[in-house]
Enzyme design. Structure first.
Site, PDB file in Angstrom:
ATOM      1  N   GLY A  12       0.859  -1.187   0.000  1.00  0.00           N
ATOM      2  CA  GLY A  12       0.000   0.000   0.000  1.00  0.00           C
ATOM      3  C   GLY A  12       0.885   1.223   0.000  1.00  0.00           C
ATOM      4  O   GLY A  12       1.304   1.691   1.054  1.00  0.00           O
ATOM      5  N   ALA A  15       0.207   7.720   0.643  1.00  0.00           N
ATOM      6  CA  ALA A  15       0.976   8.768   1.317  1.00  0.00           C
ATOM      7  C   ALA A  15       1.895   8.180   2.388  1.00  0.00           C
ATOM      8  O   ALA A  15       3.095   8.452   2.419  1.00  0.00           O
ATOM      9  CB  ALA A  15       0.027   9.788   1.929  1.00  0.00           C
ATOM     10  N   GLY A  17       2.738   4.785   3.167  1.00  0.00           N
ATOM     11  CA  GLY A  17       3.675   3.780   2.663  1.00  0.00           C
ATOM     12  C   GLY A  17       4.722   4.415   1.753  1.00  0.00           C
ATOM     13  O   GLY A  17       5.910   4.073   1.829  1.00  0.00           O
ATOM     14  N   ASN A 107      -4.187   3.594  11.965  1.00  0.00           N
ATOM     15  CA  ASN A 107      -4.785   4.148  13.173  1.00  0.00           C
ATOM     16  C   ASN A 107      -5.896   3.247  13.703  1.00  0.00           C
ATOM     17  O   ASN A 107      -6.395   2.384  12.998  1.00  0.00           O
ATOM     18  CB  ASN A 107      -5.362   5.531  12.878  1.00  0.00           C
ATOM     19  CG  ASN A 107      -4.263   6.535  12.571  1.00  0.00           C
ATOM     20  OD1 ASN A 107      -3.271   6.619  13.290  1.00  0.00           O
ATOM     21  ND2 ASN A 107      -4.437   7.283  11.486  1.00  0.00           N
ATOM     22  N   LYS A 194      -2.817   7.660  20.109  1.00  0.00           N
ATOM     23  CA  LYS A 194      -2.993   8.245  18.778  1.00  0.00           C
ATOM     24  C   LYS A 194      -4.450   8.602  18.517  1.00  0.00           C
ATOM     25  O   LYS A 194      -4.749   9.586  17.817  1.00  0.00           O
ATOM     26  CB  LYS A 194      -2.483   7.249  17.710  1.00  0.00           C
ATOM     27  CG  LYS A 194      -2.531   7.771  16.285  1.00  0.00           C
ATOM     28  CD  LYS A 194      -1.505   8.879  16.033  1.00  0.00           C
ATOM     29  CE  LYS A 194      -1.834   9.751  14.817  1.00  0.00           C
ATOM     30  NZ  LYS A 194      -1.836   9.028  13.559  1.00  0.00           N
ATOM     31  N   SER A 264      -6.442  12.555   6.771  1.00  0.00           N
ATOM     32  CA  SER A 264      -6.635  11.570   5.693  1.00  0.00           C
ATOM     33  C   SER A 264      -8.104  11.197   5.524  1.00  0.00           C
ATOM     34  O   SER A 264      -8.553  10.894   4.420  1.00  0.00           O
ATOM     35  CB  SER A 264      -5.812  10.321   5.980  1.00  0.00           C
ATOM     36  OG  SER A 264      -6.237   9.730   7.200  1.00  0.00           O
ATOM     37  N   GLU A 276     -12.426   4.950   7.734  1.00  0.00           N
ATOM     38  CA  GLU A 276     -11.953   3.963   8.721  1.00  0.00           C
ATOM     39  C   GLU A 276     -12.731   4.116  10.039  1.00  0.00           C
ATOM     40  O   GLU A 276     -12.144   4.322  11.096  1.00  0.00           O
ATOM     41  CB  GLU A 276     -10.454   4.158   8.964  1.00  0.00           C
ATOM     42  CG  GLU A 276      -9.600   3.835   7.745  1.00  0.00           C
ATOM     43  CD  GLU A 276      -8.120   4.114   7.991  1.00  0.00           C
ATOM     44  OE1 GLU A 276      -7.326   3.158   7.924  1.00  0.00           O
ATOM     45  OE2 GLU A 276      -7.759   5.272   8.254  1.00  0.00           O
TER      46      GLU A 276
END
Lengths: 315, 315
Positions: A12, A15, A17, A107, A194, A264, A276
């Site tokens: 992947g 951005a 990776g 995340n 996080k 993101s 996500e």
């Protein structure tokens, strides 16, 4: 550690990776990039980084359209969205050398638990939390605005290994590439920490169509960010993770000092990709509730986002 | 009651003022409409109602561009936004006959308290809560989709009057015009009851850019509506207002049976008019907090809307 003899696979190469893979390749590591939609562009033009901290970097890279073509990798960095893990699992396994270390640069909570059953028993699984402002500008082109640190923690793997040493080795890779990296003794704590950033900013960027600077400048949205952060800290505590004193205030300050940033999740929404929500909202809410702790603002934000996401994907 | 000898002034003749004023005029009451931007259109073409319940109604009406030109009115129905009350107060006083009854057809809390000091001591002040799906289609053109009831309650006025009889007389006006109307013994309770609907649907229509049907069809937004309703009921109880058992569930059912509806706050936002956040969110939150009751979802919704409203008005 000899960079040239450490083979790293990037699964992947968006951005996250792309940025870390490129930094590692630039430092001399043997890095192999698995790509999908961007394969042809990267194969032809390499990867380009426009970084506020590291300047302009352009590198020809070892790019692959299929995991079957990749050599067996010692480390696999997974920078894809957590929403794709089920589909990525067989590719990760295919590219893994015996005893490979897989690092989920994602995340939220529960992402390792989701992937683990699909990995081989000889593979180690780690989690990595990236504190970075980075986004993909065009195929193979990455814009890095600020920060960059990666916090690593160990999840699971074959017995008879020193997991702390493995995590330290992972942090060492990043540091050798000029990236700040900390080994965390508790991955779960690192993930909750996080979330204190992701829960307010990711969600509100979608809900209010706003980036960090206006969110911090308005008294009401700033108050909402802070209240959401406090709820995440409370949820973590209910789940047995006492975060460092003043951690939310610390993140508020960092965010105020950052350049204006669109998280993101905002980009995912604009490009009609699934959000996500499971890892960042539903799973933390579930764990907190199981510990008897209800987080009403975070749940309201999750419900609002779930509505928007469903409508966005149906459109 | 002789309709022809009861003089009614309509202050703010948008959807609410226009609908009720037109229905009263149609029933034979002596109705006078104070208009601003729509004066010329209404003066020339009258008012038009396209109603799912009452059919097509078109009437030439007594329209005024200035309160100074209006005859002294016995009843004044204020259908303007609560955000305009300070500016409307002198016009209301100007159009009021001695002992006039002013009815604020507005949502939220604290609207009478805000207007009262600007009225004369001889004037009575009432509040009216409108359960109606109505909007303004064009200048002087009103579309009525469903419902229509008005609940009235007494706020304040000169001593030596039977306030219950006054409220009953007000309800009688509406009933004489074919509109369901109930006299409420407690205006504050009536206002809290109405908030159970307004808090979720008004705010979420702006935040999620969604009308009632999709909000009720999605499991998450429906859950959020319900959780917000429960918070309003809890806030009312903390402020001493015990709402009827099952009231929130009753409103959910009614809303599911309604035609798809965009609440007035959505129209305000789209037309870049200020949102009624003070009366519908800030004041109830303040009162509940003063009673020791915190409503986290409602506060989060308020903070999100305050951010959007400020950005919208600055644009």
């Amino acid at each position: 550690m000899n960079p040239r003899s450490t083979r790293i696979g990037i699964i992947g190469s968006g951005a996250i990776g792309g940025f870390y893979g490129l930094m590692l390749a630039r430092a001399g590591f043997d890095v192999h990039f698995l790509l999908r939609s961007e394969y042809l562009a990267v194969q032809e033009h390499g990867l380009t980084l426009d970084s506020a901290l590291h300047g302009q970097v352009k590198l020809a890279v070892q790019a692959y359209a299929s995991a079957a073509d990749m050599p067996p990798c010692d480390w696999l960095l997974v920078g894809a969205k957590a929403t794709n893990n089920a589909e990525l699992a067989p590719l990760i396994v295919q590219a893994a050398a015996p005893g490979a270390k897989v690092v989920l640069l994602q995340n939220g909570l529960g992402v390792e638990e989701q992937l683990r059953p699909a990995l081989r028993a000889d593979m180690h699984l780690l989690g990595g939390l990236c504190f970075i402002c980075v986004h993909r500008q065009a195929p193979g082109q990455i814009r890095h605005q600020a920060l960059g640190a990666v916090n690593l923690g160990y999840h699971s793997g074959p017995a008879g290994h020193d997991s702390a040493a493995l995590v330290e080795a992972g942090a060492g890779l990043f540091r050798a590439a000029g990236i700040d990296s900390q080994a965390m003794t508790d991955l779960d704590q690192a993930r909750w920490q996080k979330l204190v950033w992701n829960v307010p900013y990711n969600g509100l960027s979608v809900l209010l169509q706003a980036s960090t600077t206006p969110l911090m400048a308005d008294v009401d949205s700033r108050g909402l960010v802070q209240a959401l952060m406090d709820e995440v800290v409370e949820g973590a505590r209910a789940c047995g993770q006492v975060l460092p004193q003043g951690y939310a205030a610390h993140l508020l300050r960092i965010t105020e000092q950052m350049p204006d940033y669109w998280p993101s999740m905002y980009h995912d929404h604009v490009h009609q990709r699934p959000l996500e929500l499971q890892a960042i909202y539903a799973e933390p809410l579930r764990r907190a509730a199981a510990a008897g702790c209800h987080l009403p603002r975070m749940q309201a934000l999750y419900q609002a986002l779930a509505f928007l996401d469903r409508r966005n994907l149906a459109a």
